[in-house]
Design an enzyme around this catalytic site. Structure first.
Site, PDB file in Angstrom:
ATOM      1  N   LYS A  97       0.740   2.086  -8.674  1.00 59.85           N
ATOM      2  CA  LYS A  97      -0.055   1.660  -9.817  1.00 59.85           C
ATOM      3  C   LYS A  97      -1.483   2.180  -9.713  1.00 59.85           C
ATOM      4  CE  LYS A  97       1.329  -2.628  -9.645  1.00 59.85           C
ATOM      5  NZ  LYS A  97       1.426  -4.060  -9.917  1.00 59.85           N
ATOM      6  N   MET A 123     -10.047  -5.754  -3.372  1.00 64.46           N
ATOM      7  CA  MET A 123     -10.220  -4.689  -4.367  1.00 64.46           C
ATOM      8  C   MET A 123     -11.666  -4.490  -4.772  1.00 64.46           C
ATOM      9  SD  MET A 123      -6.927  -5.237  -6.837  1.00 64.46           S
ATOM     10  CE  MET A 123      -6.797  -7.014  -6.843  1.00 64.46           C
ATOM     11  N   ASP A 172       5.285  -0.883  -3.516  1.00 65.68           N
ATOM     12  CA  ASP A 172       3.945  -0.427  -3.897  1.00 65.68           C
ATOM     13  C   ASP A 172       3.504   0.647  -2.921  1.00 65.68           C
ATOM     14  OD1 ASP A 172       3.933  -2.277  -5.861  1.00 65.68           O
ATOM     15  OD2 ASP A 172       2.626  -3.700  -4.835  1.00 65.68           O
TER      16      ASP A 172
HETATM   17  N1  SAH Z   1      -1.037  -8.744  -2.263  1.00 70.62           N
HETATM   18  C1  SAH Z   1      -1.998  -8.084  -1.400  1.00 70.62           C
HETATM   19  C2  SAH Z   1      -3.268  -7.728  -2.125  1.00 70.62           C
HETATM   20  C3  SAH Z   1      -3.096  -6.710  -3.194  1.00 70.62           C
HETATM   21  S1  SAH Z   1      -4.624  -6.263  -3.922  1.00 70.62           S
HETATM   22  C4  SAH Z   1      -2.279  -8.985  -0.196  1.00 70.62           C
HETATM   23  O1  SAH Z   1      -1.872 -10.141  -0.178  1.00 70.62           O
HETATM   24  O2  SAH Z   1      -2.907  -8.504   0.754  1.00 70.62           O
HETATM   25  C5  SAH Z   1      -5.054  -4.830  -2.995  1.00 70.62           C
HETATM   26  C6  SAH Z   1      -6.244  -5.097  -2.134  1.00 70.62           C
HETATM   27  O3  SAH Z   1      -5.859  -5.790  -0.963  1.00 70.62           O
HETATM   28  C7  SAH Z   1      -6.937  -3.860  -1.630  1.00 70.62           C
HETATM   29  O4  SAH Z   1      -7.824  -3.315  -2.587  1.00 70.62           O
HETATM   30  C8  SAH Z   1      -7.696  -4.404  -0.432  1.00 70.62           C
HETATM   31  O5  SAH Z   1      -8.835  -5.114  -0.825  1.00 70.62           O
HETATM   32  C9  SAH Z   1      -6.701  -5.426   0.105  1.00 70.62           C
HETATM   33  N2  SAH Z   1      -5.878  -4.866   1.180  1.00 70.62           N
HETATM   34  C10 SAH Z   1      -4.550  -4.781   1.196  1.00 70.62           C
HETATM   35  N3  SAH Z   1      -4.127  -4.251   2.379  1.00 70.62           N
HETATM   36  C11 SAH Z   1      -5.222  -4.023   3.106  1.00 70.62           C
HETATM   37  C12 SAH Z   1      -5.453  -3.516   4.405  1.00 70.62           C
HETATM   38  N4  SAH Z   1      -4.452  -3.110   5.199  1.00 70.62           N
HETATM   39  N5  SAH Z   1      -6.740  -3.421   4.849  1.00 70.62           N
HETATM   40  C13 SAH Z   1      -7.759  -3.814   4.068  1.00 70.62           C
HETATM   41  N6  SAH Z   1      -7.587  -4.319   2.840  1.00 70.62           N
HETATM   42  C14 SAH Z   1      -6.354  -4.429   2.359  1.00 70.62           C
END
Ligand code: SAH
Length: 472
Positions: free
Chosen positions: A270, A383, A248
């Site tokens: 995506k 998100m 991703d």
């Molecule tokens: N599978 C991922 C989440 C995917 S959804 C997990 O477990 O973290 C994507 C969302 O994750 C983003 O919109 C944000 O809200 C959060 N996110 C992912 N990485 C991040 C980061 N480094 N800092 C802040 N938010 C993050």
């Protein structure tokens, strides 16, 4: 300055060393070991250099530096104690396209000599780009203890077998697996015991019987939030074994950099505005590569089972009979909380924590806002960056106090991390003022205020501003 690493074949090639002291002697000695035709230019020579001249291993150009010394040289090492002379040599060598190393002067050098771990024919070279030679030397010492001395003999053995290995296993991915298998088999320990013939027989036997695996596999792997130190050991291993990596956009460059150099990397973005790969296309890619016998890593930001559609991908793999594994990653809520100094639960403030997503109107309407608005709990909202006004409004409408603290963590765990704190009543306003961008995670609850005192990573939170105090 970014250096391009290379290993040079100096056998029989003329290399000029200017300077006949102990430093010149050390340089000459290393060059002789590489088979170079060493010429030392200096008015006087150290006793060792002198003896090499007598043995005709080294040629001596007696006297002060002369431009003609550079004739036919492939490389020059300047090892005198005269910076003016070094500068002159550099200028003349540049004009003739000859690389120069000026001892202890990275600026004047057009090539650097790395710290080396010698397991000939395997050589590991370390450079700090001239910034910290001592650090390079310390790293060298560490690596010395890690690299088994038998590596050299192993490489020698494999070198002899190379032609046969390529012939029997023309596919590079398969060859790689053969080498991997060899590393965990008895060959190394046989070599260590000095039983080379047996080691060779063992490697040959494996080569004859080694076969194409019928099907590949998929590892659904959580890359964590960005800091490569948060990847699991098992994750690192999977990245090193991968033939193909489908990742991703959220996965950081630092994590991708840990993967095998020659693994095929495919970004399956995506997000809007970038080339778009649908979930169906991702499924098709996984299937195509796994069916071709490849080891596929499906690499996702954070954890694959937290808002990552990992479940759907596994169902698809199961339906298609592709073997799979799941390696968890540190999800954004845990990472952002940790790196912002926000304990998600706390004896005094929160007995539970909820992970929710609120990326569009639909997902917002399906959430149980009355439950989310209850006190003594922490919300971690994924998100949600574009829906902050809605989140604020719904929580307050369902009874959560406007004075409830929040912490918005942008780019959590990455060098550019920002933490914005405030209270629910001014959430949307503060986010706009700070121009918060995705990826960002919203933490709502009393614990969020602790970011103002417990923060430890990167810049301090943008929080305890007058606006914050007023609203509170
Ligand atoms: N599978 C991922 C989440 C995917 S959804 C997990 O477990 O973290 C994507 C969302 O994750 C983003 O919109 C944000 O809200 C959060 N996110 C992912 N990485 C991040 C980061 N480094 N800092 C802040 N938010 C993050």
């Amino acid at each position: 300055m970014k250096l391009y690493p290379l290993f040079a074949d100096l056998a029989g090639r003329r290399v000029l060393v200017v300077g006949g002291g102990v430093v010149g002697e050390r340089k000459a000695s290393a060059l002789l070991e590489a088979g170079a035709q060493v010429v030392v230019g200096a008015p006087e020579l150290s006793p060792a250099l002198m003896s090499w001249v007598e043995q005709t291993r080294v040629q001596w150009l007696r006297g002060s530096f002369d431009e003609h010394w550079l004739d036919d040289a492939w490389l020059v090492v300047a090892a005198t104690d005269d910076p003016g002379l070094h500068q002159r040599i550099r200028g003349l060598a540049d004009a003739r396209h000859i690389f120069v190393n000026v001892v202890d002067d990275a600026e004047q050098s057009s090539f650097h000599v790395p710290a080396v771990i010698d397991r000939s024919p395997v050589t590991v070279a370390i450079s700090s780009g001239g910034h910290a030679p001592m650090l390079a030397r310390l790293l060298r010492e560490r690596l010395e203890t890690l690299l088994d001395p038998v590596i050299g003999s192993l490489a020698g053995l494999l070198g002899e077998m190379r032609g046969r290995i390529r012939e029997r296993l023309p596919d590079i991915a398969l060859r790689r697996r053969y080498y991997e298998r060899l590393l965990v088999g008895p060959v190394q320990s046989l070599l260590r015991r000095g039983q080379r013939a047996l080691a060779e027989a063992s490697a040959e036997r494996l080569l004859e019987t080694f076969d194409v695996p019928r099907s590949g596999s998929v590892v659904l792997l959580g890359a964590g939030p960005g800091d490569p130190g948060l990847l699991t050991l098992r994750g690192l291993r999977a990245l090193n074994e991968a033939d193909v990596i489908l990742h991703d956009r959220l996965v950081s460059h630092e994590v991708l950099a840990l993967a095998r150099r020659d693994a095929e990397r495919i970004e399956v973005a995506k997000q809007a505005g970038h080339h778009h790969t649908t979930q169906t296309q991702i499924h098709a890619l996984m299937l195509a590569h796994a069916a071709a016998g490849k080891r596929v890593v499906r690499l996702k930001g954070g954890d694959p089972f937290v808002f990552g559609r990992g479940g759907e991908e596994l169902e698809f793999l199961r339906q298609n009979g592709i073997p799979y594994e799941v390696v968890p990653g540190i999800t954004a809520a845990l990472a952002c909380a940790a790196y912002a100094g926000v304990p998600l639960t706390h004896r005094d403030h929160a007995q539970s924590v909820r992970f929710v997503t609120a990326h569009c109107r639909d997902s917002i309407d399906t959430l149980d806002w009355a439950a989310l608005a209850q006190e003594k709990q922490t919300l971690a909202v994924y998100m949600g960056t574009s829906e902050l006004p809605m989140i604020q409004q719904r929580l307050v409408a369902h009874g959560r106090s406007g004075a409830t603290p929040f912490a918005l963590v942008e780019n959590g765990s990455r060098p550019e991390q920002r933490v914005i704190t405030g209270v629910l009543g001014n959430l949307a306003e503060r986010a706009v003022a700070a121009e918060v961008r995705s990826p960002a995670l919203l933490i709502v609850g009393e614990v969020a205020a602790l970011a103002n005192t417990l923060a430890w990573f990167g810049r301090p939170p943008l929080g305890a501003s007058p606006a914050w105090t007023e609203a509170a």
